[in-house]
Design a protein around this motif. Structure first.
Motif, PDB file in Angstrom:
ATOM      1  N   ARG A   5       0.854  -1.179   0.000  1.00  0.00           N
ATOM      2  CA  ARG A   5       0.000   0.000   0.000  1.00  0.00           C
ATOM      3  C   ARG A   5       0.890   1.228   0.000  1.00  0.00           C
ATOM      4  N   SER A   6       0.621   2.070  -0.936  1.00  0.00           N
ATOM      5  CA  SER A   6       1.430   3.286  -1.012  1.00  0.00           C
ATOM      6  C   SER A   6       0.674   4.432  -0.363  1.00  0.00           C
ATOM      7  N   ALA A   7       1.421   5.344   0.156  1.00  0.00           N
ATOM      8  CA  ALA A   7       0.827   6.505   0.799  1.00  0.00           C
ATOM      9  C   ALA A   7       0.195   7.379  -0.284  1.00  0.00           C
ATOM     10  N   PRO A   8      -0.873   8.072   0.063  1.00  0.00           N
ATOM     11  CA  PRO A   8      -1.494   8.945  -0.946  1.00  0.00           C
ATOM     12  C   PRO A   8      -0.480  10.011  -1.393  1.00  0.00           C
ATOM     13  N   LYS A   9      -0.530  10.314  -2.660  1.00  0.00           N
ATOM     14  CA  LYS A   9       0.423  11.274  -3.213  1.00  0.00           C
ATOM     15  C   LYS A   9       0.116  12.667  -2.691  1.00  0.00           C
ATOM     16  N   LYS A  10       1.195  13.376  -2.375  1.00  0.00           N
ATOM     17  CA  LYS A  10       1.048  14.736  -1.899  1.00  0.00           C
ATOM     18  C   LYS A  10       0.809  15.651  -3.095  1.00  0.00           C
ATOM     19  N   SER A  11       0.016  16.643  -2.872  1.00  0.00           N
ATOM     20  CA  SER A  11      -0.246  17.578  -3.964  1.00  0.00           C
ATOM     21  C   SER A  11       0.973  18.491  -4.132  1.00  0.00           C
ATOM     22  N   ARG A  12       1.365  18.628  -5.367  1.00  0.00           N
ATOM     23  CA  ARG A  12       2.518  19.486  -5.671  1.00  0.00           C
ATOM     24  C   ARG A  12       2.018  20.806  -6.228  1.00  0.00           C
ATOM     25  N   PRO A  13       2.719  21.866  -5.928  1.00  0.00           N
ATOM     26  CA  PRO A  13       2.313  23.134  -6.556  1.00  0.00           C
ATOM     27  C   PRO A  13       2.616  23.058  -8.056  1.00  0.00           C
ATOM     28  N   GLU A  14       1.828  23.751  -8.838  1.00  0.00           N
ATOM     29  CA  GLU A  14       2.015  23.717 -10.283  1.00  0.00           C
ATOM     30  C   GLU A  14       3.340  24.375 -10.659  1.00  0.00           C
ATOM     31  N   ASP A  15       4.027  23.746 -11.599  1.00  0.00           N
ATOM     32  CA  ASP A  15       5.287  24.306 -12.072  1.00  0.00           C
ATOM     33  C   ASP A  15       5.006  25.469 -13.008  1.00  0.00           C
ATOM     34  N   LYS A  16       5.926  26.424 -12.985  1.00  0.00           N
ATOM     35  CA  LYS A  16       5.797  27.540 -13.909  1.00  0.00           C
ATOM     36  C   LYS A  16       6.118  27.045 -15.310  1.00  0.00           C
ATOM     37  N   PRO A  17       5.447  27.548 -16.322  1.00  0.00           N
ATOM     38  CA  PRO A  17       5.769  27.102 -17.681  1.00  0.00           C
ATOM     39  C   PRO A  17       7.189  27.517 -18.050  1.00  0.00           C
ATOM     40  N   ARG A  18       7.857  26.637 -18.766  1.00  0.00           N
ATOM     41  CA  ARG A  18       9.231  26.926 -19.170  1.00  0.00           C
ATOM     42  C   ARG A  18       9.261  27.958 -20.273  1.00  0.00           C
ATOM     43  N   ARG A  19      10.327  28.714 -20.271  1.00  0.00           N
ATOM     44  CA  ARG A  19      10.518  29.722 -21.303  1.00  0.00           C
ATOM     45  C   ARG A  19      11.039  29.036 -22.561  1.00  0.00           C
ATOM     46  N   LEU A  20      10.446  29.308 -23.700  1.00  0.00           N
ATOM     47  CA  LEU A  20      10.870  28.710 -24.955  1.00  0.00           C
ATOM     48  C   LEU A  20      11.778  29.674 -25.699  1.00  0.00           C
ATOM     49  N   ASP A  21      13.017  29.266 -25.872  1.00  0.00           N
ATOM     50  CA  ASP A  21      13.943  30.081 -26.643  1.00  0.00           C
ATOM     51  C   ASP A  21      13.812  29.734 -28.112  1.00  0.00           C
ATOM     52  N   PRO A  22      14.005  30.703 -28.987  1.00  0.00           N
ATOM     53  CA  PRO A  22      13.920  30.392 -30.415  1.00  0.00           C
ATOM     54  C   PRO A  22      15.083  29.492 -30.830  1.00  0.00           C
ATOM     55  N   VAL A  23      14.817  28.617 -31.781  1.00  0.00           N
ATOM     56  CA  VAL A  23      15.835  27.697 -32.279  1.00  0.00           C
ATOM     57  C   VAL A  23      16.737  28.443 -33.246  1.00  0.00           C
ATOM     58  N   PRO A  24      18.060  28.339 -33.096  1.00  0.00           N
ATOM     59  CA  PRO A  24      18.933  29.056 -34.037  1.00  0.00           C
ATOM     60  C   PRO A  24      18.831  28.449 -35.431  1.00  0.00           C
ATOM     61  N   GLN A  25      18.870  29.294 -36.413  1.00  0.00           N
ATOM     62  CA  GLN A  25      18.777  28.846 -37.794  1.00  0.00           C
ATOM     63  C   GLN A  25      20.077  29.170 -38.490  1.00  0.00           C
ATOM     64  N   PHE A  26      20.588  28.189 -39.212  1.00  0.00           N
ATOM     65  CA  PHE A  26      21.864  28.361 -39.896  1.00  0.00           C
ATOM     66  C   PHE A  26      21.645  28.528 -41.373  1.00  0.00           C
TER      67      PHE A  26
END
Length: 106
Positions: free
Chosen positions: A85-106
């Motif tokens: 029996r596993s313990a009930p999962k603890k609620s985690r705070p929501e993660d902030k969305p990651r910042r998307l950097d533009p992909v370099p184009q060659f």
């Protein structure tokens, strides 16, 4: 300077062995060049364009279907394992969305 001179001194047998090895290497190079030059004169059998088109049409029309593999339960393994029996999962705070950097184009 004396140590360097001793490094290059060879006996008569060593000199003959070195000459034989160098001659074998030269002979191997010559044979390789001759074989390569003779190989270029051969004419290759070319496939007719109709056969190529038939092959391409056949490969374009091929469809591949993949069936999902059946999952089999191992009965012996299922009997041996105990359910913990596993313990009930603890609620985690929501993660902030990651910042998307533009992909370099060659």
């Amino acid at each position: 300077m004396k140590g360097l001179k001793e490094l290059f001194q060879m006996s008569r047998q060593e000199r003959r062995g070195t000459i034989v090895i160098l001659a074998l290497i030269a002979l191997l190079l010559i044979v390789t060049l001759v074989v390569r030059s003779c190989g270029e004169d051969r004419s290759e059998d070319f496939v007719e364009p109709d056969e190529i088109e038939q092959f391409e049409a056949a490969t374009d029309s091929v469809t591949v279907t993949v069936d999902k593999p059946l999952k089999k339960k191992n009965q012996q393994h299922a009997k041996r394992t105990k359910k913990h029996r596993s313990a009930p999962k603890k609620s985690r705070p929501e993660d902030k969305p990651r910042r998307l950097d533009p992909v370099p184009q060659f």
